[in-house]
Write a protein that holds these residues in place. Structure first.
Motif, PDB file in Angstrom:
ATOM      1  N   VAL A  25       0.797  -1.088   0.012  1.00  0.00           N
ATOM      2  CA  VAL A  25      -0.017  -0.090  -0.129  1.00  0.00           C
ATOM      3  C   VAL A  25       0.797   1.385   0.041  1.00  0.00           C
ATOM      4  O   VAL A  25       0.420   2.462  -0.344  1.00  0.00           O
ATOM      5  N   LEU A  26       2.153   1.206   0.459  1.00  0.00           N
ATOM      6  CA  LEU A  26       3.036   2.340   0.356  1.00  0.00           C
ATOM      7  C   LEU A  26       3.845   2.212  -0.823  1.00  0.00           C
ATOM      8  O   LEU A  26       4.652   3.023  -1.117  1.00  0.00           O
ATOM      9  N   THR A  27       3.451   1.583  -2.036  1.00  0.00           N
ATOM     10  CA  THR A  27       3.960   2.084  -3.184  1.00  0.00           C
ATOM     11  C   THR A  27       3.828   3.227  -3.748  1.00  0.00           C
ATOM     12  O   THR A  27       2.703   4.027  -3.581  1.00  0.00           O
ATOM     13  N   HIS A  28       5.239   3.915  -4.132  1.00  0.00           N
ATOM     14  CA  HIS A  28       5.090   5.456  -4.542  1.00  0.00           C
ATOM     15  C   HIS A  28       4.133   5.682  -5.581  1.00  0.00           C
ATOM     16  O   HIS A  28       3.394   6.705  -5.309  1.00  0.00           O
ATOM     17  N   ALA A  29       3.783   5.046  -6.275  1.00  0.00           N
ATOM     18  CA  ALA A  29       2.968   4.995  -7.627  1.00  0.00           C
ATOM     19  C   ALA A  29       1.488   5.346  -7.192  1.00  0.00           C
ATOM     20  O   ALA A  29       0.648   5.890  -7.850  1.00  0.00           O
ATOM     21  N   LEU A  30       1.071   4.572  -6.182  1.00  0.00           N
ATOM     22  CA  LEU A  30      -0.199   4.624  -5.700  1.00  0.00           C
ATOM     23  C   LEU A  30      -0.434   6.008  -5.018  1.00  0.00           C
ATOM     24  O   LEU A  30      -1.485   6.413  -5.329  1.00  0.00           O
ATOM     25  N   HIS A  31       0.615   6.354  -4.686  1.00  0.00           N
ATOM     26  CA  HIS A  31       0.131   7.827  -3.833  1.00  0.00           C
ATOM     27  C   HIS A  31       0.457   8.993  -4.924  1.00  0.00           C
ATOM     28  O   HIS A  31      -0.339   9.984  -4.638  1.00  0.00           O
ATOM     29  N   TYR A  32       1.134   8.804  -5.796  1.00  0.00           N
ATOM     30  CA  TYR A  32       1.587  10.216  -6.534  1.00  0.00           C
ATOM     31  C   TYR A  32       1.414   9.946  -8.049  1.00  0.00           C
ATOM     32  O   TYR A  32       1.869  10.743  -8.780  1.00  0.00           O
ATOM     33  N   GLY A  33       0.949   8.723  -8.473  1.00  0.00           N
ATOM     34  CA  GLY A  33       0.712   8.513  -9.772  1.00  0.00           C
ATOM     35  C   GLY A  33       1.958   8.329 -10.421  1.00  0.00           C
ATOM     36  O   GLY A  33       1.975   8.899 -11.835  1.00  0.00           O
ATOM     37  N   SER A  34       3.263   8.069 -10.141  1.00  0.00           N
ATOM     38  CA  SER A  34       4.482   8.136 -10.683  1.00  0.00           C
ATOM     39  C   SER A  34       4.769   6.546 -11.562  1.00  0.00           C
ATOM     40  O   SER A  34       5.446   5.949 -11.252  1.00  0.00           O
ATOM     41  N   GLY A  35       3.769   6.410 -12.415  1.00  0.00           N
ATOM     42  CA  GLY A  35       4.158   5.402 -13.362  1.00  0.00           C
ATOM     43  C   GLY A  35       3.785   5.456 -14.790  1.00  0.00           C
ATOM     44  O   GLY A  35       3.180   6.715 -15.230  1.00  0.00           O
ATOM     45  N   VAL A  36       4.595   5.070 -15.778  1.00  0.00           N
ATOM     46  CA  VAL A  36       4.264   4.918 -17.191  1.00  0.00           C
ATOM     47  C   VAL A  36       3.703   3.896 -17.656  1.00  0.00           C
ATOM     48  O   VAL A  36       4.051   2.612 -17.074  1.00  0.00           O
ATOM     49  N   PHE A  37       2.698   3.709 -18.513  1.00  0.00           N
ATOM     50  CA  PHE A  37       2.012   2.478 -18.994  1.00  0.00           C
ATOM     51  C   PHE A  37       1.793   2.414 -20.449  1.00  0.00           C
ATOM     52  O   PHE A  37       1.785   3.323 -21.223  1.00  0.00           O
ATOM     53  N   GLU A  38       1.373   1.485 -21.242  1.00  0.00           N
ATOM     54  CA  GLU A  38       0.956   0.941 -22.315  1.00  0.00           C
ATOM     55  C   GLU A  38      -0.461   0.415 -22.226  1.00  0.00           C
ATOM     56  O   GLU A  38      -0.619  -0.512 -21.251  1.00  0.00           O
ATOM     57  N   GLY A  39      -1.143   0.362 -23.420  1.00  0.00           N
ATOM     58  CA  GLY A  39      -2.285  -0.399 -23.661  1.00  0.00           C
ATOM     59  C   GLY A  39      -2.150  -1.030 -25.289  1.00  0.00           C
ATOM     60  O   GLY A  39      -1.826  -0.214 -26.148  1.00  0.00           O
ATOM     61  N   ILE A  40      -2.017  -2.110 -25.447  1.00  0.00           N
ATOM     62  CA  ILE A  40      -1.668  -2.872 -26.336  1.00  0.00           C
ATOM     63  C   ILE A  40      -2.665  -4.336 -26.578  1.00  0.00           C
ATOM     64  O   ILE A  40      -3.186  -4.751 -25.804  1.00  0.00           O
ATOM     65  N   ARG A  41      -2.768  -4.542 -27.964  1.00  0.00           N
ATOM     66  CA  ARG A  41      -3.833  -5.729 -28.038  1.00  0.00           C
ATOM     67  C   ARG A  41      -3.217  -6.539 -29.146  1.00  0.00           C
ATOM     68  O   ARG A  41      -2.482  -6.276 -29.926  1.00  0.00           O
ATOM     69  N   CYS A  42      -3.562  -7.845 -28.734  1.00  0.00           N
ATOM     70  CA  CYS A  42      -3.024  -9.210 -29.563  1.00  0.00           C
ATOM     71  C   CYS A  42      -4.124  -9.637 -30.271  1.00  0.00           C
ATOM     72  O   CYS A  42      -5.477  -9.684 -29.344  1.00  0.00           O
ATOM     73  N   TYR A  43      -4.202 -10.013 -31.259  1.00  0.00           N
ATOM     74  CA  TYR A  43      -5.301 -10.444 -32.198  1.00  0.00           C
ATOM     75  C   TYR A  43      -4.984 -11.944 -32.623  1.00  0.00           C
ATOM     76  O   TYR A  43      -3.802 -12.069 -32.926  1.00  0.00           O
ATOM     77  N   GLU A  44      -6.058 -12.576 -32.792  1.00  0.00           N
ATOM     78  CA  GLU A  44      -5.831 -14.013 -33.408  1.00  0.00           C
ATOM     79  C   GLU A  44      -5.597 -13.605 -34.777  1.00  0.00           C
ATOM     80  O   GLU A  44      -6.361 -12.903 -35.669  1.00  0.00           O
ATOM     81  N   THR A  45      -4.798 -14.296 -35.521  1.00  0.00           N
ATOM     82  CA  THR A  45      -4.475 -14.148 -37.038  1.00  0.00           C
ATOM     83  C   THR A  45      -4.333 -15.550 -37.637  1.00  0.00           C
ATOM     84  O   THR A  45      -4.336 -16.601 -36.830  1.00  0.00           O
ATOM     85  N   PRO A  46      -4.467 -15.818 -38.889  1.00  0.00           N
ATOM     86  CA  PRO A  46      -4.189 -17.035 -39.600  1.00  0.00           C
ATOM     87  C   PRO A  46      -2.927 -17.527 -39.101  1.00  0.00           C
ATOM     88  O   PRO A  46      -2.863 -19.018 -39.437  1.00  0.00           O
ATOM     89  N   ARG A  47      -1.935 -16.881 -38.862  1.00  0.00           N
ATOM     90  CA  ARG A  47      -0.813 -17.663 -38.233  1.00  0.00           C
ATOM     91  C   ARG A  47      -0.403 -17.381 -36.889  1.00  0.00           C
ATOM     92  O   ARG A  47       0.731 -17.428 -36.345  1.00  0.00           O
ATOM     93  N   GLY A  48      -1.401 -17.393 -36.234  1.00  0.00           N
ATOM     94  CA  GLY A  48      -1.551 -17.318 -34.646  1.00  0.00           C
ATOM     95  C   GLY A  48      -1.485 -16.183 -34.165  1.00  0.00           C
ATOM     96  O   GLY A  48      -1.610 -15.112 -34.839  1.00  0.00           O
ATOM     97  N   PRO A  49      -1.321 -15.926 -32.487  1.00  0.00           N
ATOM     98  CA  PRO A  49      -1.659 -14.454 -32.128  1.00  0.00           C
ATOM     99  C   PRO A  49      -0.397 -13.691 -32.480  1.00  0.00           C
ATOM    100  O   PRO A  49       0.431 -13.937 -32.597  1.00  0.00           O
ATOM    101  N   ALA A  50      -0.975 -12.347 -32.719  1.00  0.00           N
ATOM    102  CA  ALA A  50      -0.007 -11.414 -33.170  1.00  0.00           C
ATOM    103  C   ALA A  50      -0.454  -9.953 -32.478  1.00  0.00           C
ATOM    104  O   ALA A  50      -1.507  -9.712 -32.307  1.00  0.00           O
ATOM    105  N   VAL A  51       0.782  -9.379 -31.861  1.00  0.00           N
ATOM    106  CA  VAL A  51       0.577  -8.395 -30.910  1.00  0.00           C
ATOM    107  C   VAL A  51       0.578  -7.156 -31.980  1.00  0.00           C
ATOM    108  O   VAL A  51       1.703  -6.942 -32.936  1.00  0.00           O
ATOM    109  N   PHE A  52      -0.143  -6.149 -32.136  1.00  0.00           N
ATOM    110  CA  PHE A  52      -0.421  -4.900 -33.065  1.00  0.00           C
ATOM    111  C   PHE A  52       0.519  -4.074 -32.429  1.00  0.00           C
ATOM    112  O   PHE A  52       0.597  -3.305 -31.615  1.00  0.00           O
TER     113      PHE A  52
END
Ligand code: PPE
Length: 305
Positions: A25-52
């Motif tokens: 609970v005393l994680t710095h980012a929880l108190h001060y928003g000090s994080g960087v992040f991403e949102g990514i999708r992986c899709y089903e394709t004819p050659r298996g899962p692929a991350v865009f």
């Protein structure tokens, strides 16, 4: 949207059980928003899962971290391998991918420097972000009373966790007022983006999007749609727009990893209408590409195996 748990989460190089992927609970980012992040999708394709465009997303995370003077202790290649491994062990064919690097547990106080940088990646199945109906018939948006932050307050090109309180307030206000999503103006009153999506507008037959200087996140989907449109002979012009420009647009759609290409059918009770031809063409092309149905854009797909 509810999270569907999977088996494992990647935390600082280890695969840990989903239920043990927790922080103090005393994680710095929880108190001060000090994080960087991403949102990514992986899709089903004819050659298996692929991350865009996995590499581009992780490069953006590195840039977000650089702005915030945070050194991520893993390279882009290492995080790519970790993502592939995680998708494989969880036996997912398609999923959402959420990497996050944040100031962890150690010291309290605003200077983050003495806290470790923890890095995690989570994956889970995530459906249509704004709902299945949204992809077909479009969403109703409102211009928020909250402004997008000024670049000298929080740089909008950095995908920093703390910055999202701005998006959250706008989203909450919109949803409580009966809309699906909010559009945010920058401090000068020009359209920047929606709470978690970039915006595109068709006006007088031209395809427009706010310039990065107007404060939107440099979206990977935005850049992809700009490239696709140009390839289709429809160059996208980056142009400053006011809210009234939106009210009289012929077509509007928003783009984002989570929202994909979602049409907008109404803004502040001004009817834009059912999805128009340009929106539908770009939406179809986008789905073909992410699902591996268009060879021309193969290098945007990072295959899991
Ligand atoms: N603007 C904002 C503010 C934003 O958060 C996103 C992504 C975008 C534009 C589109 O960027 P891109 O995904 O690179 O095309 N929003 C992510 C997070 C959504 C969430 O609820 O969390 C996403 O789409 O994954």
């Amino acid at each position: 949207m509810p999270i569907a748990p999977v088996d494992k989460v990647w935390m600082n190089g280890e695969l840990v059980a989903w239920e043990n992927a927790t922080v103090h609970v005393l994680t710095h980012a929880l108190h001060y928003g000090s994080g960087v992040f991403e949102g990514i999708r992986c899709y089903e394709t004819p050659r298996g899962p692929a991350v865009f465009r996995l590499r581009e997303h992780l490069q953006r995370m590195e840039r977000s971290a650089k702005i915030f003077m945070m050194e991520i202790p893993y390279s882009v290649d290492e995080l790519m391998d970790a993502t592939f491994e995680l998708i494989k062990v969880n036996r997912l064919r398609s999923c959402y991918v959420r990497p996050i690097a944040y100031r962890g547990y150690g010291e309290m106080g605003l200077n983050p420097e003495l806290n470790p940088v923890d890095v995690c990646i989570a994956v889970w199945g995530w459906g249509a972000y704004l709902g299945d109906d949204a992809l077909k018939h479009g969403v109703r948006m409102t211009v928020s009373s909250w402004r997008r932050h000024d670049p000298n307050i929080i740089p909008p090109q950095a995908k920093v966790t703390g910055a999202y309180i701005n998006s959250s307030m706008a989203k909450l206000e919109a949803v409580r007022s009966g809309f699906d999503e909010a559009i945010m103006l920058n401090p000068h009153g020009y359209v920047s983006e929606a709470t978690g999506e970039n915006l595109f507008v068709v006006k007088d037959g031209e395809l427009l999007t706010p310039p990065l200087a107007a404060g939107p996140l440099p979206g990977v989907t935005r850049a992809s749609v700009m490239a696709i449109a140009a390839d289709l002979g429809m160059p996208v012009f980056e142009r400053l727009m006011t809210r009234a420009d939106l009210y009289v647009a012929e077509e509007i759609f928003c783009t984002g990893t989570a929202a994909e290409v979602t049409p907008v059918r109404e803004i502040d009770s001004r009817v834009i209408g059912e999805p128009g031809p340009i929106t539908l063409t770009l939406q179809q092309k986008y789905f073909d590409i992410v699902k591996g149905q268009d060879e021309k854009y193969e290098d945007w797909l990072d295959y899991v195996s």
